[in-house]
Structure formats: structure tokens, C-alpha cells
Write a protein that holds these residues in place. Sequence first.
Motif, PDB file in Angstrom:
ATOM      1  N   THR A  46     -29.647  15.300 -15.705  1.00 52.24           N
ATOM      2  CA  THR A  46     -30.409  14.880 -14.520  1.00 52.24           C
ATOM      3  C   THR A  46     -31.325  15.993 -14.037  1.00 52.24           C
ATOM      4  OG1 THR A  46     -28.568  13.451 -13.892  1.00 52.24           O
ATOM      5  CG2 THR A  46     -30.180  13.946 -12.201  1.00 52.24           C
ATOM      6  N   TYR A  49     -34.327  16.046 -16.315  1.00 53.92           N
ATOM      7  CA  TYR A  49     -35.274  14.976 -16.011  1.00 53.92           C
ATOM      8  C   TYR A  49     -36.156  15.348 -14.830  1.00 53.92           C
ATOM      9  CZ  TYR A  49     -32.796  11.694 -19.103  1.00 53.92           C
ATOM     10  OH  TYR A  49     -32.253  11.055 -20.178  1.00 53.92           O
ATOM     11  N   LEU A  50     -35.544  15.942 -13.793  1.00 54.65           N
ATOM     12  CA  LEU A  50     -36.304  16.309 -12.599  1.00 54.65           C
ATOM     13  C   LEU A  50     -37.371  17.354 -12.938  1.00 54.65           C
ATOM     14  CD1 LEU A  50     -36.850  16.209  -9.600  1.00 54.65           C
ATOM     15  CD2 LEU A  50     -34.923  17.766  -9.233  1.00 54.65           C
ATOM     16  N   ALA A  72     -34.037  10.682 -13.095  1.00 53.60           N
ATOM     17  CA  ALA A  72     -33.284  11.671 -12.327  1.00 53.60           C
ATOM     18  C   ALA A  72     -32.514  10.995 -11.198  1.00 53.60           C
ATOM     19  CB  ALA A  72     -34.230  12.733 -11.769  1.00 53.60           C
ATOM     20  N   SER A  88     -36.630  14.364  -5.742  1.00 50.98           N
ATOM     21  CA  SER A  88     -37.048  13.292  -6.640  1.00 50.98           C
ATOM     22  C   SER A  88     -37.785  12.192  -5.877  1.00 50.98           C
ATOM     23  CB  SER A  88     -35.825  12.709  -7.352  1.00 50.98           C
ATOM     24  OG  SER A  88     -35.186  13.688  -8.133  1.00 50.98           O
TER      25      SER A  88
END
Length: 709
Positions: A46, A49-50, A72, A88
Motif C-alpha cells: 500500500t 502504491y501511494l 492505496a 491518498s
Amino acid sequence: MNDSIDYYLEIGLFNKDEKKFYNKAIDYTEKAIELAREKKNNSKLTECYLQLATIYYDIEKNDLAIDYYIRAINGYNKNFPLTNLALSYYGLGKCYLRKDNIRVAEIYFEKAALLYKKLNFTEAIELINLQKGIIQKEKKNYSESKKIIQSVVNKLEDDAFSSTKTEAFFQLGEIEMKQNEYAKAILFYKKALEINEKNNVDVESKKKLFKQLSEAHEKNKNNFEAFTYLKKFTRLNDSIEKTFINYDSENMIDKSQFDEQLKTIEQLDKEKKSQQKTLRFSKLISILSIALISILSLLSLSLYRNNKIRISTNKLLKEKNKELLAEKERTELASKARADFLSTVSHELRTPLNAINGITYLLLQEKPKASQLNYLKSLEFSGNYLLNFINDILEINRLESDKVVIEKIDFNLIELTENIVNSFQEFIHENNINCHLDIDKSINYNLKGDPTKLSQILINLLNNAIKFSVNGDVWLTIKQKNETHNGIVTLYFEVKDNGIGIPKEKQKAIFDSFSQGSVEINRTYGGTGLGLSIVKKILELVNSEIHLTSEFGEGSTFSFELIFEKGANKIIKEDAENYLNIFTSKKILLVEDNKINQMITQKMLEKVAIDCKIIDNGEDAIEDIKVNNYDLILMDVHLPGINGTEATTEIRKFNSTIPIIALTAISLNENREMLLSFGMNEVITKPFEPKHFYKIIAQYLTNPLLSDS
């Protein structure tokens, strides 16, 4: 392994923030993602992804940034820090604001603000308030915008929050410029510049302020001040001019060398006087002096002309660059217009097509008369043909955009190919085809790759082979070509037929969109002419290519190679479920505003003994769910009033367990991940295929825990 993930993340961040090497930043972050997936470390995945989302935002690839921000968000749970979740949401808001989708941007900014308030994160809250002020400015609500931004200015201290406060004063100046209040704009710009220089915020911000101050003074008839700030802007921005200056200095005659030559001449003159040299020698010195002066004059003239040529060339290059940028913008606008057109048309076609296919399916289930059966079969074929045509057009457009993500998941190759061949059994029987499936026996393991993309390739190639080989043979051959020590395998795929073949002069164009060789072939065999174009584009995405060998009248052979990783465990085939036993006495709420779709979906549910209640808007559905119990909700995405995603968000505030399945004529601007981010559990695309429709409903009725995953 965690250390390796953190290492790649840090290197990616360093290349993004310090070096501005965005390609390297993406490469290192993707390596971190790969390691996190191998380790099944969801928290690190995660975080990766961010970081990748922020990189794509910085290089203005907004759709990719949105995709990874949503990934995320989907990965966060109560054990994750709220700051990352808030960041996010804030990133999504900025992406949609950049795409001029102000309504969605406001939703995500509000979500981020709620989390930052919980964290008591003052600067972040005020930064979001600043974005809200900018949104009001874009809406031309200047009074409200000034009120919000002025509040941000009043709450922040110069030293502690210099970057945010600099931007706030800059935006106040922008509002005054739009209202032709140039003197007020100058005051705000100067205040922003004062904070910037005092706290050394950043050079880009200072350049922006110099440019706007020059423009504001020019509008206010202060030409001297306008020129002064324009010079300051030029000193920061004009790197090309610096290049010219450096180049000229390298080509100038060295001053010390020139002085030395003058000293030599003076010394010669002294020696001439002291030694009483002859007149002939004096004349020679004069000639040499004149020659030297002439050379210097010619050199100076040459440098002057070169400078003029450089300046003229530079001006021409700048004009050409402007033309190229304008052409690029026109191309991007045309591409966006095409995507928007396809999105709208596909949605509008899918809705009535859902009615056609649904009613046809229901009539076929009611044992029609023999005279009616042919008509209904023709209607069913036409509906499916039109649906496939729409899907092919959308797939071509998706492959040409940057929205395609290559998956890497475990799948069983033998099971996949057998299912594909079995799906063609009726078509094989109609065309009287002998179909031969030859898979290398050494491929007795699972693969890790993208089974969906592989299925698209094989389905398109087999469909063409069967269609163009009536009363003939079709072969699907798969062989292992090589395997490395670390489990990387290369497989060779071949689809061969002994049908009509392709003439040599048509073979290059056969992979172009809407190309079928000739009008006669299109009329005789039908089809969209998009299948081979889709195959070619998918293989290009996975760094492979399609090869064709064909002779007219003697058949065709299409072949390609793909690289996979060896998978872990065998995939167990799912047994067919007894849907009728599952569906009996179940209660489903259908939220749908279209009367025909209401009737079709209700009939399909009642046919399998499901009790169905219909509500035609999101507001009433929310209130009904508060007082009544349902086993499952079918939620149309496009509803009057609040839409299906907003209704789902409200339902999740008081009921987090009931399965909610989205029904949508999905467009290019929608995707499954986006709909799931609002709290939906699954997506069924209109017009839905009955077997798939029943299968998805059965999965969530038999296993309610799926709604928690």
C-alpha cells in the motif's frame, strides 16, 4: 526482505524529489511493489502504491495517478496510519481538480479534511481549505474564494507554514487579476514574494511571482516596474541565453594573449628607436600591425554575425516549439473528444441493448413456438453481435490509452485453453470443424501472468480460424521453448487452419483496425475487423509480436511467444453450483430507474425463486434499507438524484456487511477499482450475460464473508 522494499522506496523517492529522474523513480518503486507482492506484505504494498501515485501526479499522468491512489485506499485498514489515507484522498482530489472534475475533487478533499481534523494536522487542513478556495475561484465564486483563502492566511504563521501561505497570497492575487483590481493584485503578489524570499521557499514559486508582478504592473500602466520584474524573471528563466554567453566567451580571443601581443609590438618599437633600424623594417612593422588589426576586425565581425544568426535561429526555434505545443494540445483534445464520444455512445447503446438481450433471453426460456424460435434466435445473435462490436471498439480505445494494467496472477494453462475451446463448441459444430488441441505434456505446472490478456489473444485467433475454415481443420499448439534456472519459461503458441488463407498483398494491412482483406470477405463471413488489431496491440503491451504465414487458398498460421513465471500451486477447478437451491427464499433489493431494466431483472430473479423488491432512486433506497433486511442489493450506478456510488457510501455508514453489487453500462471513464472504492463488492456489466449474472449473485449469497474482503 522488508529492508529491500524500504531501500527501493527510498531510492525511488530520492530520484523523484532530489534528482527529478521520474523514469528511475518509477522503476525503483515498481521493484518495491514486486518485492512486496512476493512477500505478501500488504502494508508495504500500500505504501508503494501511494508513492507511485504521487510520481505519476508529478508528471501529469493523472489517470495512472488516480488508479494507484485508489489501490492505496483499498489497501488501508484500521492498522494503517491515518496520515497516509488522508494523503491518498488529498492526492485524488488534486488529480480530479486538474481534470476539471470539480464535483469529484470536492468529495475527496472533504474526506481528506475529516481525517486531518482527527489528526489535528493544522497545515494539512489549511492546505485543503486552500484547495477549496481554488475550486471556488474556478467556479468564478470570487467573493467566497477570497473569504476561504483569507481565512487560511489568517490562521498560518509565516515561518512555520511559509509554502502554504505563499501559495495563498498568490491565489488572492490571481483573484484580484481576474476582477481587474491590479493594484490589489500587486500587494498580494508582493506579500507572497516577501514570505518566499524570507523563508527561501523555492525558485519555481519565485519565478511565477516575478512573471505575475510584471504582468500586473503592465496592466496597471507601471511600465518601469513591469520591466524591472520581467528582467528578474528572465535572469532566473533564460538558461538558453546563458548557453549563448558561455559559447561566446569560449570563442573570444584570450585578453592576456592580446595584451602580450601589444607589449611585444611596443618593445619592437623601442628596439627600433634605440638601434636606429632602417626605414624598411619600420614599414614591415606597420604592415604587420595593419594585418593584425584587420584579422581582429574580421574576427569581431564574424562573431557579431554569428550572434545575429544564433539569435535569429533561437527565435525561429521558439516559434516552431510554440506551433508544436499547439499541435500537441489539439491532438490531445481530439483524443479526449474521441474517448468521451466512445464512452457516451457505448453507455447509451448498452442500456437499450440490455433490454433487447434480456427480453430475448426471457422469451427463449418460455418455450416459444417453432415459428417464433428462429426469429428469437436471430434476435439473440444480432444482440450478441452488436455487444461484441461495442466491446471491440472500447477495447481498441483502451489499449491505445495508458489505462491498461498487466496483471501477474496464478492460472492453469491447460484448464484455460480447454475452457476456451469448449466455449467454441457450438461454432465448431456449425462450421463442421475438426479442432485439434496439442499442449506440450511437460507444461504440467501453473503459470504466473495475465490470463485475461492471453484469453483475448487466443479467442480472437481461434474465432478467425474457425470462421474462415468451414468444413476444415483448426490446430491450437502450445510448446515450451526454454526455461531458466529461476523458473522463467518461454512458451510458443500457434493457431493454424487450412481455410481460405490471406493474399500476400493483404498480409501487412490485416492487423489494422476494421481490416478484413476485402469487402467480399466482410459480406460473406461478417465480423468487425478488429480482432487481429486487438491481438497485435496486446502482444505489443507484453513485449511480444505476432507472426503470420499464409498462402491464398491454403490456410494461415499465426504464432507468438510469451514469457511467464512458474506458478506455485495447482489451481482447483470449481464445481458447478446448484443455483436454484441457493436462490430459494432469498430477498434482493433492486435499485434501478429504467422501467424496462426493472422488468427484465425482476423476471430473471423471480425465475430462480428470488423475492425482488424494486426502488427507482437512491434516496428512498437508503431509507428502506434502514428498516428492512435484504440478503443482497443490486445497485444501478446511474440514478436520478444521488447516484449509485453516493447511495452506497451512505449505506456503508450504517451497514457494512450486506453485499452490494453494481449494475452499470460501464464506460471508458469508469473502472471496477473506482466503483469498489465507494464500498461496492462486485460489478456486473450491462447488458449482462445470464449465466454470469446468476453466478455472481450465487457467490455472494452463499458466502456473505466476501463482502468483508
